[in-house]
Design a protein around this motif. Structure first.
Motif, PDB file in Angstrom:
ATOM      1  N   ALA A 193       0.823  -1.215   0.000  1.00 53.51           N
ATOM      2  CA  ALA A 193       0.000   0.000   0.000  1.00 53.51           C
ATOM      3  C   ALA A 193       0.856   1.264   0.000  1.00 53.51           C
ATOM      4  O   ALA A 193       0.457   2.296  -0.558  1.00 53.51           O
ATOM      5  N   SER A 194       2.050   1.193   0.589  1.00 53.79           N
ATOM      6  CA  SER A 194       2.891   2.380   0.728  1.00 53.79           C
ATOM      7  C   SER A 194       3.825   2.615  -0.450  1.00 53.79           C
ATOM      8  O   SER A 194       4.275   3.749  -0.671  1.00 53.79           O
ATOM      9  N   GLY A 195       4.146   1.562  -1.211  1.00 50.02           N
ATOM     10  CA  GLY A 195       5.161   1.766  -2.238  1.00 50.02           C
ATOM     11  C   GLY A 195       5.043   0.883  -3.458  1.00 50.02           C
ATOM     12  O   GLY A 195       6.054   0.466  -4.019  1.00 50.02           O
ATOM     13  N   PHE A 196       3.820   0.575  -3.909  1.00 56.99           N
ATOM     14  CA  PHE A 196       3.658  -0.263  -5.092  1.00 56.99           C
ATOM     15  C   PHE A 196       4.066   0.497  -6.345  1.00 56.99           C
ATOM     16  O   PHE A 196       3.551   1.578  -6.627  1.00 56.99           O
ATOM     17  N   ASP A 197       4.999  -0.082  -7.115  1.00 52.37           N
ATOM     18  CA  ASP A 197       5.493   0.578  -8.323  1.00 52.37           C
ATOM     19  C   ASP A 197       5.749  -0.485  -9.389  1.00 52.37           C
ATOM     20  O   ASP A 197       6.763  -1.181  -9.372  1.00 52.37           O
ATOM     21  N   SER A 198       4.816  -0.594 -10.332  1.00 50.99           N
ATOM     22  CA  SER A 198       4.923  -1.632 -11.374  1.00 50.99           C
ATOM     23  C   SER A 198       6.077  -1.373 -12.337  1.00 50.99           C
ATOM     24  O   SER A 198       6.544  -2.291 -13.024  1.00 50.99           O
ATOM     25  N   SER A 199       6.573  -0.129 -12.391  1.00 49.35           N
ATOM     26  CA  SER A 199       7.682   0.176 -13.302  1.00 49.35           C
ATOM     27  C   SER A 199       8.993  -0.474 -12.858  1.00 49.35           C
ATOM     28  O   SER A 199       9.977  -0.478 -13.610  1.00 49.35           O
ATOM     29  N   ASN A 200       9.028  -1.024 -11.648  1.00 47.41           N
ATOM     30  CA  ASN A 200      10.225  -1.737 -11.196  1.00 47.41           C
ATOM     31  C   ASN A 200      10.580  -2.896 -12.119  1.00 47.41           C
ATOM     32  O   ASN A 200      11.746  -3.276 -12.234  1.00 47.41           O
ATOM     33  N   VAL A 201       9.574  -3.480 -12.756  1.00 45.18           N
ATOM     34  CA  VAL A 201       9.825  -4.611 -13.653  1.00 45.18           C
ATOM     35  C   VAL A 201      10.711  -4.161 -14.811  1.00 45.18           C
ATOM     36  O   VAL A 201      11.739  -4.786 -15.113  1.00 45.18           O
TER      37      VAL A 201
END
Length: 545
Positions: A193-201
């Motif tokens: 909830a605090s740091g979801f970032d799909s661009s990490n992939v």
């Protein structure tokens, strides 16, 4: 103490059958579930998602999927065996019962190695995470000498608690298990909830930045198989369970579903909540001593980082407490098979526990902590031996399923497909552990194998009978060594991916068929020898079984 049968592969070949009767049979579904959960959720949830992400990037989800399917199959095999033949230390004793002394020897030695390595891995994890408060316990990525001595002290404390029997163990574990459910679940919810970032992939190089082979290697090398290893706790302690035919399946499946969901959630945290600034050198470049706690701090959840650091000490401590007890049953089973001295089969009259087996494990475990002092090194070494014991249990379930059929239920229909599939995937997992581990693990197995063969020859006087009953296992190990040396997982690469895995899978299927047929012949030989026994020995064998 005397042996009760002429054949060392039968139930009645138990070295000290009277000691089984002294074990306390008081564990119900709730107690077995909590013990199993505490065995599974230990240092693995704190470190395995990190090591998997570091090794394979987002492809770590494939690693967890493979590990989960393998764990489901082997769990069904353990449930089946506990249903037909409930006994403590069964993961050692069932393979010998099904396939004879040669298989019992090699598997018993592998399981004994698990027993003495498991507690050191948990105590090392506890101290490694405590470095957030005690920096002097670490030296680089390994424990300092002061940290190793602290880990040895933890082994001694938790061994002492285990010496007072199952009642105290279960009471303490009820509190431990409750905390172990709440904190990991909160970790998944709060960090995503605090740091979801799909661009990490994309930032880390794509879905499989190091190829599919890295994801396969991570199944063992990243500690994923190790993270599920406590799933057999209910079956291993089935000799101390109330109505094991009902309680063992329920406890095992409840914990399996819960742990799979939890591990996938934690892997999502490592992939999608790792701050972008840490991925400048890709997934290989991240370097976190306390991974989840460090991510919480970087996401501005300093208070929860403190909670995680505290639980990072508490959670593996709970697994250490339970693991010492469960692994004591491993050593007890190995001694009942005749691999270890009969003195280790002694069960304490007052508390109903295999006290000597516990003390031996902790003594050797202390030496291992002092020698290695690194969680990943210890955990990845363990995974190969777990994989081998799973393969042997997969054969045992089909052999004993054919020789001791049940009248109705899924066991009658699915025993053979489950055993076959479990054996094949166990063979693949062993191969994916890579040449570096196989070339070390197999010679270590041969040490115990050679010692016991000499003892068996002196006792039985026949090499041919011993070899005929379990020659398939020798072929299995030879196959793994040869193909690992030629394959793409740390070998020469002469056999390229994915063809190497296909070959291993096909050959593993063929070896399972040989193992199954060999086991059925062994069972027939046992039946014939029982018929030939004098009446008094036959009655003794039946009562023991």
């Amino acid at each position: 103490m005397t042996e009760t049968s002429r054949e060392p592969g039968s139930l009645s070949a138990t070295v000290s059958p009277g000691e089984d009767a002294r074990l306390r049979r008081g564990l119900g579904t709730a107690s077995l579930s909590l013990i199993t959960f505490s065995s599974v959720i230990g240092s693995g949830w704190l470190l395995a998602p990190y090591t998997a992400a570091k090794a394979a990037g987002p492809a770590a989800f494939l690693s967890w999927t493979i590990a989960s399917v393998a764990t489901l199959l082997v769990s069904l095999a353990f449930i089946d065996l506990a249903f037909r033949h409930p006994m403590s230390g069964g993961n050692v004793r069932w393979p010998q019962l099904a396939s004879g002394p040669l298989v019992g020897t090699v598997v018993g030695w592998a399981v004994f190695l698990q027993a003495v390595y498991a507690a050191p891995s948990e105590s090392s994890a506890v101290v490694q995470y405590a470095s957030g408060w005690l920096p002097w316990v670490m030296s680089g990525e390994s424990l300092s000498w002061a940290g190793r001595l602290l880990a040895v002290g933890l082994l001694a404390v938790f061994c002492t608690l285990n010496l007072f029997g199952l009642r105290l163990l279960a009471a303490v574990n009820n509190v431990v298990a409750a905390v172990k459910v709440v904190i990991p679940a909160l970790t998944v919810i709060l960090l995503l909830a605090s740091g979801f970032d799909s661009s990490n992939v994309d930032r880390g190089g794509g879905v499989a930045p190091f190829g599919v082979s890295a994801a396969l290697t991570a199944v063992v090398g990243g500690g994923l198989v190790y993270s599920f290893t406590g799933i057999n706790a209910a079956a291993v302690m089935s000799g101390e369970a109330k109505n094991p035919r009902r309680t063992v399946p329920r406890a095992t499946l409840i914990v399996l579903v819960g742990s799979v969901l939890l591990y996938l959630g934690l892997q999502a945290v490592m992939i999608f909540s790792t701050p972008a600034g840490l991925l400048g050198s890709g997934w290989h470049g991240i370097n976190l001593k306390s991974p989840l706690a460090a991510i919480a701090t970087l996401l501005g959840l300093g208070w929860f980082s403190t909670v995680l650091l505290a639980d990072a000490v508490f959670s593996p401590s709970g697994s250490l407490l339970i693991g010492i007890g469960v692994k004591g049953r491993y050593t007890y089973g190995a001694a009942q098979n005749g691999l270890l001295p009969a003195a280790l089969t002694r069960v304490d009259r007052r508390f109903g526990i295999p006290r000597r087996a516990l003390l031996l494990n902790v003594s050797i475990g202390s030496v291992i902590v002092l020698a290695f002092g690194n969680w990943k090194t210890i955990a990845s070494s363990l995974s190969f031996y777990y994989g081998l014991s799973y393969a042997a249990v997969s054969v045992a379930v089909t052999v004993l399923g054919a020789s001791t059929p049940v009248e109705k239920g899924w066991l009658r229909r699915w025993t053979t497909p489950v055993g076959f599939a479990s054996f094949v995937i166990s063979g693949l997992i062993l191969y994916w552990s890579a040449w570096e581990k196989i070339r070390i693990a197999v010679p270590l197995l041969l040490i115990g194998f050679g010692i016991y063969l000499v003892r068996s020859r002196a006792r039985a006087g026949s090499w041919s009978r011993i070899q005929a009953a379990g020659g398939w296992l020798v072929g299995f190990l030879v196959m793994l060594v040869a193909l690992s040396g030629l394959g793409s997982f740390g070998g020469t690469g002469l056999l390229a991916a994915p063809y190497d895995s296909v070959v291993v899978g096909v050959l593993s299927g063929g070896i399972w068929w040989l193992a199954h047929r060999s086991g059925l012949r062994h069972q027939h030989r046992l039946q014939q020898s029982t018929v030939d026994l004098p009446d008094n020995e036959t009655d003794n064998a039946r009562s023991t079984a």
